[in-house]
Structures are given as structure tokens and as C-alpha cells.
Write an enzyme that holds these catalytic residues in place. Structure first.
Site, short mmCIF file in Angstrom:
data_model
loop_
_atom_site.label_atom_id
_atom_site.label_comp_id
_atom_site.label_asym_id
_atom_site.label_seq_id
_atom_site.Cartn_x
_atom_site.Cartn_y
_atom_site.Cartn_z
N LYS A 80 -17.32 34.12 53.60
CA LYS A 80 -17.44 32.75 54.10
C LYS A 80 -18.33 31.93 53.17
O LYS A 80 -19.34 32.45 52.65
CB LYS A 80 -18.03 32.83 55.51
CG LYS A 80 -18.10 31.55 56.31
CD LYS A 80 -18.62 31.89 57.70
CE LYS A 80 -18.75 30.70 58.60
NZ LYS A 80 -19.20 31.09 59.97
N SER A 155 -16.43 29.10 63.39
CA SER A 155 -16.54 28.51 62.07
C SER A 155 -16.01 29.40 60.94
O SER A 155 -15.91 28.94 59.80
CB SER A 155 -18.01 28.14 61.79
OG SER A 155 -18.84 29.28 61.82
N SER A 179 -18.13 32.37 66.33
CA SER A 179 -17.51 31.96 65.07
C SER A 179 -16.77 33.06 64.33
O SER A 179 -16.02 32.77 63.40
CB SER A 179 -18.58 31.36 64.14
OG SER A 179 -19.02 30.12 64.63
#
Length: 482
Positions: A80, A155, A179
């Protein structure tokens, strides 16, 4: 070679070590998948092709000399874009960091590299990881590989889309309210939110580089993959103190052998706190409970006695208090406006606003409530091998502005309640959760997952339960257009 990109990580690692496929061949297969699908999905925002190729060739040369770098020798991975990567831009989707190139790797990145992995690139996320959809002003939005008109969640949405579409076999994401779990659910992959304090968050943004570290609770790093075995494989590589993140405990998790499915005890529920969930979500969970009963398991429909308005308020107060603690007045006001302008007045929204505006005594009070909730849930879980519950109120929804209403059958649900209402409890309490793909929706054949919740610091045992569950739920299924 296209089939190769859908093999699980642990099998790819064995193939490379056995020299049945070279690291460069494996990398080129994944880069080819990126070339075919990333324009449509926008899952990877930085592809480090040149350095990845150099690293893969070095991996092959090392094997030829009889050297094995580690368990991930020559295997491509992604991370990420909230995790710092030395010499490679790290933006966290924030315009002020558009040209930020760290000098040091985040701990999870360093550990992947130490295990021999080849870093392909960075995956998309909402600005500073503060949304349950994946979009930001630097890179735009990420689309769900099952239906590009729908969100992959957030996310860690870019990572889930990359894993589901075969662009990456293994992603490391982060989770402060759902997330990892929400994107895993929406994209049909496996995800682990580990016990809080098990994997270091050193080098994660937020906080901003060079700023005091405000976020101290509820957030974790964890893997997304296409099998439970890969989650276990990654957990063992990533866990443990690093000398930087003082919240990580020096614990060792005993390895747990998988038992026969019939020996497990499951609690389950189809809703938390009275939140509406889709009829298909209820049906999928009820069907799972029936299958487990037929398999000989002990199964009971029950939940701990918790005040969920208090749960959601506490999550919001801690998040708002810690995120806001390192903000000046104007950014704090803008963040408050972002959450205050959402449709509806859920306890999650109200809690964030209270946290952003609160005093130290309010923050201390929220931590005290957290202690009580933690031990109430731990007491409940002590009677079961796992608790099964929904991930969200339904499957992935169509792209929309942050804060807009969500549709659940014939009802409207508030944005944060519909996405975080079933996941945030476990960030408050720090319990580990595995998301396992469970079913498909009738309309659109969209993935539906289930949260499998275990006791704190029993992550290995929980992964064994989740692996046994796949006898009923099945293995990863690839989206139709990849």
C-alpha cells in the site's frame, strides 16, 4: 503464464526455489497482468519495473549459486502506498507528498525484502487512508475487478484489486477501521487484521514524515492474499518488534495444527448493533451456519452484550483524537468538515467529531471505555473457537461521493455505518479477524465475505479455524474478466 499469476504465494515461492520457474519469468508474468488490467482498474499507482527486473535477475543468479535469500525468494509483491519505500515515492494519496521519496523502508517493506521478495510497486488508497472507498486527487479512483462501476473498498482498495486481478499475489495493507477487511470482502480475497501490537507500523503514513506519531491505537498492518495459508505465511514474516514501534509486543505465537472441522465451536450473527444488512448477506451467513452444523460443529446464533452506540462512539473518539493530535487548527477543522458533512449523524461520525474537538480527559475516558469493551469481547470469545459476522451491510456499492447514503435492499444506510459498522468494533478491542470469501450476490455475482474473529494474540489459532472453514466456503475465485 497468465495462469501462473493466480497461484498462491506459497506455491510461487516453491516453484522459484525449485527452479521450475525463474524469478524474472514470474515477474514478467505479473508485469504483463499489470499492463493488461491496470489502466482499467487503477490499482497500482507506482510500478517500479526497472528495479524489480534487476532484483529478479539477481534472485535467479543467487539461486544458480545455491543461495536462497528467504521464504519469498524471487516472488513479486506489492505494498500500500501508505508504507515508506526507500528510493521509491510514497504519497499516501496526499498532494503534499506527491514528490516524497523516503530514505528508509517501512518495517513491513524491509521484512518483505529480507525474505527475498521483489517489490513490483505501490497500490492506491484514499487520501491519508481516511475513507472506505479508494480515490485521491493524485491518482484518481480504483475500480473493483468484479465490476468497474463499483468500489473495491478502502483504504487498502488498490491492494485488494491487485490481488483479485492477478497483478500481485501478496499485498501488505493497513486497517484502522476495516481497511483490510472491507476491500477483501468487496474484491473476494482473503485478508488478515492481526491482533493490535503484533506487526510494526513503523514507516506508515499517517503520521506525516517527521511529525510526532499521533495514532497509537486501533491501527494495524496486515496481509491480503488468495489463501489462508498465504496469510499465515506473511504473518510469520512480518510480526515481531522492530526497535521502532514501541507498541509491538515481544510475543511468540505457537503454531497451531489444523483440526477436523467438526471439532470447532462457532458463534455467529447476521448483524451487529441492529444495523440492516442485505437479505443475501443474512442468507449467506445462515447457510454457512447450517453447513457447519451438518459438518458436526457446535454452532450458536449469539453475540456479546455490547452497547454498539458506545462502541462506534469510542472508535470515532479515539480516531479523531489521535489523528487530530498532530494537526494545526485549520487541518483539524477541514477534517471535521469532511466527516461532519456526511449524510446522517451516525455514532461513528459523531465520535470522530468529538475526538477532533475533545480535551485530554475525553481521550482518557475513551481509552477507559476501550478497556471495558476489550475484556467483554474477550470473555465472550473465550467460549468459542471463532465468532462469525458480516463484514459490511452488503456487497460492493457503486462509486459515489464520500458520505453519500448506501442502499441496502429497500433501505438507506449511513455511509460510515454501512461500511465500518461491522468492522470497527475489532479495531477498538484489538482482536484479530480473518475475512474469508463466502458467497456471491444474486445481482452482479459480487463477492460476499465473512469476518472470522478470534481471541487476542491467538492469530495462529484463528488462521487454523479460517483454513478449516474453507472446506465449506471454498477457495479463491477469480473475477470473470481477468
Amino acid at each position: 503464464m497468465q495462469e501462473l499469476v493466480f497461484l498462491p504465494t506459497h506455491r510461487l515461492a516453491r516453484l522459484v526455489r525449485a527452479r521450475e520457474v525463474s524469478a524474472i519469468e514470474l515477474l514478467e508474468a505479473h508485469l504483463g497482468q499489470v499492463a493488461r488490467h491496470n489502466v482499467r482498474l487503477n490499482a497500482l499507482v507506482t510500478v517500479d519495473g526497472a528495479r524489480a527486473r534487476a532484483r529478479a535477475r539477481e534472485a535467479d543468479a543467487a539461486l544458480a549459486r545455491g543461495e536462497v535469500w528467504g521464504p519469498l525468494h524471487g516472488v513479486p509483491v506489492t505494498v500500500k502506498d501508505s508504507f515508506e519505500t526507500a528510493g521509491l515515492r510514497t504519497t499516501s494519496g496526499f498532494d503534499r507528498l506527491a514528490r516524497y521519496v523516503p530514505r528508509q523502508d517501512a518495517t513491513v517493506v524491509a521484512r518483505l525484502k529480507a525474505a527475498g521478495a521483489v517489490l513490483v510497486g505501490k497500490t492506491n488508497l484514499p487520501t491519508l487512508a481516511l475513507d472506505t472507498q479508494t480515490h485521491n486527487p493524485l491518482f484518481g479512483r480504483t475500480n473493483n475487478p468484479w465490476d468497474v462501476e463499483r468500489t473495491p473498498g478502502g483504504s487498502s482498495g488498490g491492494g485488494a484489486a491487485a490481488v483479485a486481478s492477478g497483478m500481485s499475489p501478496l499485498e501488505v495493507g493497513s486497517d484502522i477501521g476495516g481497511s483490510i477487511r472491507i476491500p477483501s470482502h468487496y474484491c473476494g480475497v482473503f485478508g488478515l487484521k492481526p491482533s493490535e501490537g503484533l506487526i510494526p507500523l513503523s514507516g506508515h503514513i499517517p503520521g506525516l514524515p517527521g511529525a510526532p506519531r499521533g495514532v497509537r491505537h486501533q491501527g494495524v498492518a496486515g496481509p491480503l492474499a488468495r489463501s489462508v495459508e498465504d496469510l499465515r505465511f506473511a504473518l510469520r514474516l512480518l510480526m515481531g518488534p522492530d526497535g521502532r514501534d514501541s507498541e509491538v509486543a515481544p510475543v511468540s505465537l505457537p503454531e497451531e495444527s489444523r483440526r477436523e472441522l467438526r471439532t470447532y465451536r462457532f458463534a455467529w450473527t447476521d448483524s451487529l448493533g441492529g444495523l440492516p444488512v442485505s437479505a443475501e448477506t443474512r442468507s449467506a451467513l445462515d447457510g454457512l451456519a447450517r453447513e457447519l452444523l451438518r459438518a458436526g460443529c457446535t454452532v450458536e446464533h449469539c453475540s456479546p452484550e455490547l452497547d454498539f452506540e458506545q462502541v462506534w462512539d469510542t472508535w470515532g473518539r479515539l480516531l479523531g483524537g489521535e489523528v487530530g493530535s498532530v494537526m494545526s487548527t485549520m487541518p483539524r477543522l477541514l477534517t471535521a468538515f469532511q466527516f461532519g458533512s456526511m449524510k446522517g449523524t451516525s455514532a461513528l461520525n459523531r465520535g470522530i467529531l468529538r475526538g477532533l474537538q475533545g480535551r485530554m480527559v475525553d481521550y482518557a475516558e475513551a481509552l477507559t471505555v476501550r478497556d471495558r469493551l476489550m475484556w467483554k469481547l474477550e470473555s465472550f470469545l473465550s467460549r468459542w473457537d471463532a465468532w462469525l459476522c458480516p463484514v459490511t451491510v452488503g456487497p460492493a456499492f457503486t462509486h459515489r461521493s464520500s458520505g453519500e447514503w448506501l442502499e441496502v435492499d429497500d433501505q438507506r444506510v449511513q455511509y460510515l455505518s454501512g461500511t465500518l459498522g461491522h468492522t470497527s468494533l475489532f479495531n477498538v478491542t484489538g482482536h484479530p479477524v480473518v475475512v474469508v470469501p463466502l458467497a456471491r450476490s444474486r445481482v452482479g455475482a459480487l463477492p460476499l465475505g465473512v469476518q472470522v474473529v478470534g481471541r487476542r494474540w491467538q492469530d495462529e489459532a484463528l488462521l487454523s479455524v479460517a483454513e478449516a472453514l474453507t472446506d465449506v466456503t471454498g477457495t479463491f475465485q477469480r473475477p470473470p474478466d481477468v
